[in-house]
Design an enzyme around this catalytic site. Structure first.
Site, PDB file in Angstrom:
ATOM      1  CG  HIS A  37      -2.039   4.041 -10.195  1.00 49.91           C
ATOM      2  ND1 HIS A  37      -2.657   3.355 -11.217  1.00 49.91           N
ATOM      3  CD2 HIS A  37      -1.973   3.171  -9.157  1.00 49.91           C
ATOM      4  CE1 HIS A  37      -2.969   2.130 -10.813  1.00 49.91           C
ATOM      5  NE2 HIS A  37      -2.545   1.982  -9.562  1.00 49.91           N
ATOM      6  N   GLY A  55      -4.444   1.087  -1.078  1.00 49.71           N
ATOM      7  CA  GLY A  55      -3.910   2.267  -1.759  1.00 49.71           C
ATOM      8  C   GLY A  55      -4.789   2.610  -2.949  1.00 49.71           C
ATOM      9  CD  GLN A 107      -5.867   2.856  -8.579  1.00 54.40           C
ATOM     10  OE1 GLN A 107      -5.313   3.329  -7.598  1.00 54.40           O
ATOM     11  NE2 GLN A 107      -6.061   1.560  -8.710  1.00 54.40           N
ATOM     12  CB  CYS A 147      -3.411  -2.740  -9.132  1.00 53.81           C
ATOM     13  SG  CYS A 147      -3.954  -1.115  -9.674  1.00 53.81           S
ATOM     14  CG  HIS A 156       1.107   0.085  -6.764  1.00 57.51           C
ATOM     15  ND1 HIS A 156       1.075  -1.194  -7.279  1.00 57.51           N
ATOM     16  CD2 HIS A 156      -0.124   0.610  -7.013  1.00 57.51           C
ATOM     17  CE1 HIS A 156      -0.108  -1.415  -7.822  1.00 57.51           C
ATOM     18  NE2 HIS A 156      -0.857  -0.341  -7.664  1.00 57.51           N
ATOM     19  CD  GLU A 157      -1.777   3.341  -4.876  1.00 55.18           C
ATOM     20  OE1 GLU A 157      -2.398   3.882  -5.819  1.00 55.18           O
ATOM     21  OE2 GLU A 157      -1.981   2.168  -4.513  1.00 55.18           O
TER      22      GLU A 157
HETATM   23  C1  Y12 Z   1       1.698  -3.237  -1.945  1.00 50.87           C
HETATM   24  C2  Y12 Z   1       1.424  -3.495  -3.239  1.00 50.87           C
HETATM   25  C3  Y12 Z   1       0.479  -2.766  -3.929  1.00 50.87           C
HETATM   26  C4  Y12 Z   1      -0.145  -1.724  -3.312  1.00 50.87           C
HETATM   27  C5  Y12 Z   1      -1.136  -0.911  -4.075  1.00 50.87           C
HETATM   28  C6  Y12 Z   1      -2.521  -0.970  -3.529  1.00 50.87           C
HETATM   29  N1  Y12 Z   1      -3.201  -2.132  -3.953  1.00 50.87           N
HETATM   30  C7  Y12 Z   1      -4.412  -2.506  -3.478  1.00 50.87           C
HETATM   31  O1  Y12 Z   1      -4.942  -1.850  -2.613  1.00 50.87           O
HETATM   32  C8  Y12 Z   1      -5.051  -3.672  -4.077  1.00 50.87           C
HETATM   33  C9  Y12 Z   1      -6.197  -4.144  -3.595  1.00 50.87           C
HETATM   34  C10 Y12 Z   1      -6.966  -5.216  -4.221  1.00 50.87           C
HETATM   35  C11 Y12 Z   1      -8.143  -5.612  -3.584  1.00 50.87           C
HETATM   36  C12 Y12 Z   1      -8.970  -6.570  -4.175  1.00 50.87           C
HETATM   37  O2  Y12 Z   1     -10.156  -6.955  -3.601  1.00 50.87           O
HETATM   38  C13 Y12 Z   1     -10.200  -7.960  -2.671  1.00 50.87           C
HETATM   39  O3  Y12 Z   1      -9.188  -8.544  -2.340  1.00 50.87           O
HETATM   40  C14 Y12 Z   1     -11.531  -8.253  -2.100  1.00 50.87           C
HETATM   41  C15 Y12 Z   1      -8.651  -7.095  -5.401  1.00 50.87           C
HETATM   42  O4  Y12 Z   1      -9.597  -7.930  -5.992  1.00 50.87           O
HETATM   43  C16 Y12 Z   1      -9.377  -9.223  -6.233  1.00 50.87           C
HETATM   44  O5  Y12 Z   1      -8.361  -9.774  -5.924  1.00 50.87           O
HETATM   45  C17 Y12 Z   1     -10.487  -9.920  -6.907  1.00 50.87           C
HETATM   46  C18 Y12 Z   1      -7.485  -6.710  -6.021  1.00 50.87           C
HETATM   47  C19 Y12 Z   1      -6.654  -5.766  -5.436  1.00 50.87           C
HETATM   48  C20 Y12 Z   1       0.141  -1.457  -2.006  1.00 50.87           C
HETATM   49  C21 Y12 Z   1       1.075  -2.204  -1.330  1.00 50.87           C
HETATM   50 CO    CO Z   2      -2.774   0.310  -8.410  1.00 47.41          CO
END
Ligand code: Y12
Ligand code: CO
Length: 171
Positions: free
Chosen positions: A141, A45, A50, A95, A137-138
């Site tokens: 933001h 997301g 962002q 996030c 969540h989004e």
């Molecule tokens: C459920 C809860 C939250 C959401 C919001 C969207 N969140 C994300 O897309 C978060 C992604 C994320 C990715 C990361 O990178 C890796 O895992 C490689 C990250 O980085 C680290 O952990 C270092 C952190 C967050 C949607 C649904």
């Molecule tokens: Co976020």
């Protein structure tokens, strides 16, 4: 084009985003850049703020049971409004603007959301599960809020101390 992710505590993340008024090529380029950026950074997301753009636009692209994301499942959400919230659920959220930190957050379990697609078509959807969580969540933001604001006082204090240490070490 892959854009840079705005990282907490950058004050741009506190901005209240503005409604999209033109469903034109500029909006389509923004959504395309957001998608490229979200996929490149392993996100499911992303809100426009962002990447530093204060427009009411967000993407959600959940993975399937095999952990694969498919562009056919992409939700492009413009000027969303939640018209109904019901129930309660706790999910461990993360996030891209707060990389490496995850915590349990309580949100509504079922929501009804009205929004527009990239062409200005109005869409009304009932969401549950991870989609409902991701949407809330989004949408936070877009109002200048982050999931860490929902932590307890003590958890937030601990997070802030660790985050400062992490940012200092990364300098
Ligand atoms: C459920 C809860 C939250 C959401 C919001 C969207 N969140 C994300 O897309 C978060 C992604 C994320 C990715 C990361 O990178 C890796 O895992 C490689 C990250 O980085 C680290 O952990 C270092 C952190 C967050 C949607 C649904
Ligand atoms: Co976020």
């Amino acid at each position: 084009m892959i854009r840079e992710i705005v990282i907490y505590p950058d004050k741009r993340l506190r901005k209240v985003s503005q409604d999209v008024t033109e469903f034109d090529e500029k909006l389509h380029n923004l959504l395309d850049d957001m998608y490229e950026t979200m996929i490149a950074k392993d996100g499911i997301g992303l809100a426009a703020i962002q990447i530093g753009i204060d427009k009411n636009a967000l993407l959600i692209n959940l993975a399937d049971e095999e952990g694969e994301q498919h562009k056919e499942d992409l939700l492009e959400v413009i000027n969303p409004k939640i018209t109904h919230l019901e129930g309660s659920e706790i999910y461990q959220e993360g996030c891209l603007s707060v990389p490496g930190y995850y915590d349990d957050i309580q949100r509504a379990k079922n929501i009804t959301v009205e929004y527009f697609d990239r062409y200005g078509n109005k869409i009304v959807r009932d969401l549950d599960g991870l989609l409902a969580i991701a949407m809330q969540h989004e949408m936070d933001h877009l109002k200048g809020h982050l999931f860490i604001e929902k932590l307890s006082y003590l958890k937030r204090k601990k997070f802030e101390k660790e985050w400062k240490k992490k940012l200092k070490a990364a300098k």
